[in-house]
Design a protein around this motif. Sequence first.
Motif, short mmCIF file in Angstrom:
data_model
loop_
_atom_site.label_atom_id
_atom_site.label_comp_id
_atom_site.label_asym_id
_atom_site.label_seq_id
_atom_site.Cartn_x
_atom_site.Cartn_y
_atom_site.Cartn_z
N ILE A 2 -9.49 -0.54 0.40
CA ILE A 2 -8.90 -0.07 1.66
C ILE A 2 -8.56 1.42 1.56
N MET A 3 -7.98 1.82 0.44
CA MET A 3 -7.62 3.23 0.27
C MET A 3 -8.87 4.12 0.30
N ALA B 142 -7.16 6.60 10.28
CA ALA B 142 -8.60 6.45 10.08
C ALA B 142 -9.19 5.51 11.13
N VAL B 143 -8.47 4.44 11.44
CA VAL B 143 -8.95 3.50 12.46
C VAL B 143 -8.97 4.17 13.83
N LEU C 153 0.81 -1.22 0.00
CA LEU C 153 0.00 0.00 0.00
C LEU C 153 0.84 1.27 0.00
N VAL D 148 -11.82 3.51 1.70
CA VAL D 148 -12.41 3.52 3.04
C VAL D 148 -11.56 4.38 3.98
N ALA D 149 -10.24 4.25 3.90
CA ALA D 149 -9.35 5.01 4.78
C ALA D 149 -9.48 6.51 4.53
N VAL E 167 -0.12 5.48 2.78
CA VAL E 167 -1.46 4.89 2.86
C VAL E 167 -1.61 4.07 4.14
N LEU E 168 -0.57 3.36 4.53
CA LEU E 168 -0.64 2.59 5.78
C LEU E 168 -0.89 3.51 6.97
N ALA F 100 -4.51 4.73 6.84
CA ALA F 100 -5.41 3.69 7.35
C ALA F 100 -5.35 3.62 8.87
#
Length: 643
Positions: free
Chosen positions: A486-487, A405-406, A394, A489-490, A398-399, A402
């Motif tokens: 994933i991208m 975002a979490v 990713l 959503v994040a 991006v990691l 994410a």
Amino acid sequence: MFGLAGCLLLFIEPVFNSATAFFNNPDFIHFVETKIVHKTLNPQNIARHIEDYLNGAVVITFFICVVVLTRILKRRITAAAKAGRIFFGELVKTGAALKIRAAAGTRLFVFLFCGAGGAVFFINVFGTLILDFTYTDWLMGGGDLSQHYLGWRMFRNSAWNFPFGLMDNIVHPFKESVIYTDSIPLFAVLFKLASAVLPVNFQYFGLFGLLIYFLQGAVSAVLVKRLTGDTLYSIIASAFFVLSTTMMQRIYGHTALAAHFILLLCVYVCLPQKPRGLWRETLIWSGLFFLTVGLHLYFTPMVFIFMAFYFFRLYLEKTRTLARLLVSALSALAVMAAAMFLFGAFYSRAGASAGGLGSSSANLNTLFNPAGTSAVLKDLNLATDYQYEGFGYLGAGVLLAAFFAVVYYGLMNTKQIAPFIKNGRARNKTLPAVLCVLAFVLFAVSPEVTFNSKTLFVYYVPSVIHKIWSVFRSTGRFIWPVMYIIMCVAFAALFRAAGRKKAAALLSFLLLFQYYDLNSWFKTKGAYFKAPVIWRTELKSPEWDVFARDCKHIIFLSDYSKIYSFLDLAVKYNLTVNDAYLARKNSGQIEAYKQEELERILNGEARDDAVYIINDDERASLLKGRLSLFLIDGLIAGERRRK
């Protein structure tokens, strides 16, 4: 002002040209050579220096004119500027500026602006040399890229067949589909239609790369704008999609597989929105299936999974009846089958698998395993040599996105999880998406589930399912949709949790971090394509041209060798070959034909219009006396004995 300066230049230019012509005149140069005492002075250098001085004089004169005229017209310029401010002020008052601002926030603006950004990134990495349609040497370095280019050249040379995607000259006397040369079938057919007006050496792979990077930036920006509604944020987020590691890994390796905008289109179509009509729904999915067949078949099952769970969501929401959903799905699948037929996918009965299911899977560490691409993270081990097919890093930016975002959206809203689960409407929207992601992950990791260098477990799959699954043996590629989901959503979660301004600022910082993480790899990847390449054939001897002019077919009696050079020779003289490197081919049929030709030679029925290539010493000794044999460039070539 500039018009007057231009007039002065029009006067100076003839004088400059006359002086240049005089000093470059051969008679003047000869005169200087005979009259100058110091022989070390080069008269050509003198003429060149004088020319440079005249050039400089022209430029200086131009700028002097500009400065003088600016001083003279200073008051008028000031008055014009004041009038301009008044004019634009009136525009603001009348609402014109508001309309301009509104236009800048439309999906079309975001599409074009971010598409241009993707194109600029492509040119920055790969340069402009490969965009020259007649520059083909860069495609002849070997491997899959040469297969794709020469597949197009052979398809262009072939007569038209029905279905349209077939060619009759690459595994002669059989027909094969351009699909299995991975030559981007849609482009191959379109450019073959225009073949009469194209140059002899023509390639479209540079254009294709530019186009898909444009679309990657454009579609991703519209997608994020649909999720957040914010123009600035969508522009920043689209850059992450343009910096996609998997796209960069595939471009000019498995070129057609870099068309990841198809996956982004699927995500966009699957987003909850106003109900579409039956025929519009059918048209959208039919178009996506046609596009996948025309670019690369590996995208077809990915689109099918997206469509299946999209229709499942509509069924749960009861916005469509089951009958209408089946009609739409079956119609789209019928279009897919028709496209495959027209491109010749069903014709040759090519082998379904060339390797075991599981060896080309995605490792469970794939999303955070840089595999030599990162300046930040260390590489992790893989379980097999072919798990590069499941590469899905990713990127560090991006990691982190994410993770934030979490933290911001997930942990700070834990109290809302239970009510969300109990909300049937929300659950009906979310459950199909979660199942879709799980389906992609399940397909990607294959029945042999691995983490780092270890195989965690292997689960049983019925033989029928195993055989179907093996058609798409490089299952690791199915991790790509998971990456993009994933991208999305994040980025959406980060926007909702942090707010517009904070989210944009944070995402900008993460974008810089992402670029730092991957930039060195990008430079390494693009370096080859920026420098001019000159390709030399491995068939050095002029004897090959003699053979080619006197024959119509190149027939390998054993395994082929130096295949790209032979295909280049076949393209040059419009010959056929009976075997080549293809993504899929009917190997049994090809080997049977080789044995048939061998028996014909032994029976004294060798062809007059063929050159035979023998790489097997045993077969070569067997054919002594039956053919005239020649050792050329390390290969044994044979032709029918002349009486």
